[in-house]
Motif scaffolding. Sequence first.
Motif, mmCIF file in Angstrom:
data_model
loop_
_atom_site.group_PDB
_atom_site.id
_atom_site.type_symbol
_atom_site.label_atom_id
_atom_site.label_comp_id
_atom_site.label_asym_id
_atom_site.label_seq_id
_atom_site.Cartn_x
_atom_site.Cartn_y
_atom_site.Cartn_z
ATOM 1 N N ASP A 353 0.836 -1.112 0.045
ATOM 2 C CA ASP A 353 -0.004 0.173 -0.178
ATOM 3 C C ASP A 353 1.174 1.222 -0.085
ATOM 4 O OD1 ASP A 353 -2.227 -1.483 0.250
ATOM 5 O OD2 ASP A 353 -2.236 -1.490 2.403
ATOM 6 N N ASP A 354 0.264 2.295 -0.591
ATOM 7 C CA ASP A 354 0.973 3.583 -0.430
ATOM 8 C C ASP A 354 0.731 4.156 0.926
ATOM 9 O OD1 ASP A 354 1.372 3.457 -3.159
ATOM 10 O OD2 ASP A 354 0.068 4.847 -3.662
ATOM 11 N N GLU A 355 1.768 4.662 1.601
ATOM 12 C CA GLU A 355 1.918 5.408 2.817
ATOM 13 C C GLU A 355 1.622 6.941 2.603
ATOM 14 O OE1 GLU A 355 1.296 3.795 5.503
ATOM 15 O OE2 GLU A 355 1.959 1.923 4.654
ATOM 16 N N LEU A 356 0.607 7.390 2.928
ATOM 17 C CA LEU A 356 0.198 8.857 2.821
ATOM 18 C C LEU A 356 0.769 9.929 3.804
ATOM 19 C CD1 LEU A 356 -3.665 8.784 1.520
ATOM 20 C CD2 LEU A 356 -1.357 8.215 0.142
ATOM 21 N N SER A 357 1.060 9.400 4.979
ATOM 22 C CA SER A 357 1.658 9.973 6.135
ATOM 23 C C SER A 357 2.902 9.405 6.711
ATOM 24 C CB SER A 357 0.887 10.187 7.110
ATOM 25 O OG SER A 357 -0.508 11.002 6.689
ATOM 26 N N PRO A 358 3.750 10.164 7.308
ATOM 27 C CA PRO A 358 4.987 9.402 7.583
ATOM 28 C C PRO A 358 4.559 8.477 8.748
ATOM 29 C CG PRO A 358 5.372 11.704 7.544
ATOM 30 C CD PRO A 358 3.879 11.482 7.420
ATOM 31 N N THR A 359 4.981 7.232 8.384
ATOM 32 C CA THR A 359 4.602 6.169 9.038
ATOM 33 C C THR A 359 5.784 5.252 9.751
ATOM 34 O OG1 THR A 359 2.594 5.861 8.119
ATOM 35 C CG2 THR A 359 3.435 3.936 9.456
ATOM 36 N N CYS A 360 6.096 5.190 11.153
ATOM 37 C CA CYS A 360 7.415 4.336 11.612
ATOM 38 C C CYS A 360 7.408 2.930 11.080
ATOM 39 C CB CYS A 360 7.061 4.371 12.910
ATOM 40 S SG CYS A 360 8.695 4.035 13.920
ATOM 41 N N VAL A 361 8.409 2.666 10.564
ATOM 42 C CA VAL A 361 8.783 1.209 10.221
ATOM 43 C C VAL A 361 8.969 0.206 11.398
ATOM 44 C CG1 VAL A 361 10.260 -0.495 8.979
ATOM 45 C CG2 VAL A 361 9.959 2.078 8.099
ATOM 46 N N SER A 362 7.948 -0.061 12.091
ATOM 47 C CA SER A 362 7.541 -0.929 13.389
ATOM 48 C C SER A 362 8.559 -2.073 13.573
ATOM 49 C CB SER A 362 6.188 -1.256 13.608
ATOM 50 O OG SER A 362 5.864 -2.114 12.523
ATOM 51 N N SER A 363 8.902 -2.867 12.374
ATOM 52 C CA SER A 363 9.679 -3.843 12.588
ATOM 53 C C SER A 363 11.125 -3.629 12.821
ATOM 54 C CB SER A 363 9.710 -4.570 11.061
ATOM 55 O OG SER A 363 10.100 -4.076 10.144
ATOM 56 N N LEU A 364 11.601 -2.421 12.629
ATOM 57 C CA LEU A 364 13.103 -1.754 13.262
ATOM 58 C C LEU A 364 12.969 -1.094 14.468
ATOM 59 C CD1 LEU A 364 14.406 -0.502 9.496
ATOM 60 C CD2 LEU A 364 14.929 -2.509 10.969
#
Length: 463
Positions: A353-364
């Motif tokens: 999916d496209d991310e329209l807002s800054p989203t934390c890469v949770s796996s890191l």
Amino acid sequence: MNGEGQVLEEESVKMEEPKERLVHMWGYLPGALPQRSPLLSPVVVRLPASVGAAGSSWKDVCGGGCGFAMAISDSGKLITWGSTDDLGQSYVTSGKHGETPEPFPLRTDASIVNAAAGWAHCVAVTDVGEVYTWGWKECVPSGKVFGDSSVSRSLEKDALDRHTSFLSEQVSPRPQGLRSSSGTGTLSAGDSKGSGEEGTKRRRVSTAKQAAESSSSSEETLSALPCLVALNPGVRIVAVAAGGRHTLALSDMGQVWGWGYGGEGQLGLGSRIRMVSSPHPIPCVETSSYAKERSMTLPRGSVSSEMQSYRVPGTYVKQIACGGRHSAVITDAGALLTFGWGLYGQCGQGSTDDELSPTCVSSLLGIPIVAVAAGLWHTICISADGDVYSFGGNQFGQLGTGSDQAETLPRLLDASILENVHTKAVSCGARHSAVIADDGKVFCWGWNKYGQMSILVAFHSLG
């Protein structure tokens, strides 16, 4: 860094610092190579005598667009070389310096401290925090323009056609399965959202949309001369990054600003805004949300309502990067956030999916990230321990995983050649990648059609 991400895919340069800093180039740089053939071994790039007194040297390598390169002299002059007229670039963008590196005609006495280039636009920062940008009008916000616009009018008819051709190239040349790094197995084209028939449709629609936009009016895509970007009073920029058609700027207070094209969310404003014509602050270090990891394994068509709100680790942004149509930032606490085009997993969120807002890469989360770079379809980052993680498209081996499978979650590179190697800088071309280690060694992987097996590295971090 480069733009199409940071988009210097057809030439590469290297800087090392024995007694003086030297710049080397190799790969394909047509305007600087009379025979129009790739350089398969490094060639020294000489600093122009007009830049300063004897003993002057290079300060940094800062990127290049489609067919030209840029670097900064230790006296703060922006140097460009390589002609790009035959590849669809306007002379206004490249400087039309051909084989001979020359100062780019920026009308400022201030020293240039950072610069970047996308496919068809450039941006530079002075030591007083001002930003200058030039190139395709859609990438240049309103500001004070320097120069005579009539100079570039006659050079852009062919460039317009080339620009449309380039946009149609920003899709995968062949189908590719997507694999999750979480160990859940390989997702076939028919199993992954955004792949197979649905993915083909998305790519077709996106390409058609961009082609229509690029050809809607010649006035909209004419190249703009260098202009001083109008920012809010008191805003001082220290670093910039250029994507395919968008730009990010980082202030000395850790605030990110963005402008240009945002149709896939690469400007992080929460919407698919087509064009942002003036710099806007991008909310990065604020409360965000993400789907719990288990939702990634739900059957196709299921919707998880389990979301978790959390505070992004950190209080400000310390590094920015632009890919072709996606972006990435790192906070002072080492958290990596991504936003924009996600069709190949280049946002590292476990989906396409496209991310329209800054989203934390949770796996890191819990792994401090210190460096990041982005290509056309992929992203590479480095941890504080010197480990390399990659995710996104992998059609040309640009992830360095040993296969051509895409990764929708960050994957730790465990190649034997990187064993006991502590990396500290990274850069991406459109289809290849490189890192530099503490001992100065450069490791490269990905597309090698033009012998470009090294790319621009953040050499200022060597000092």
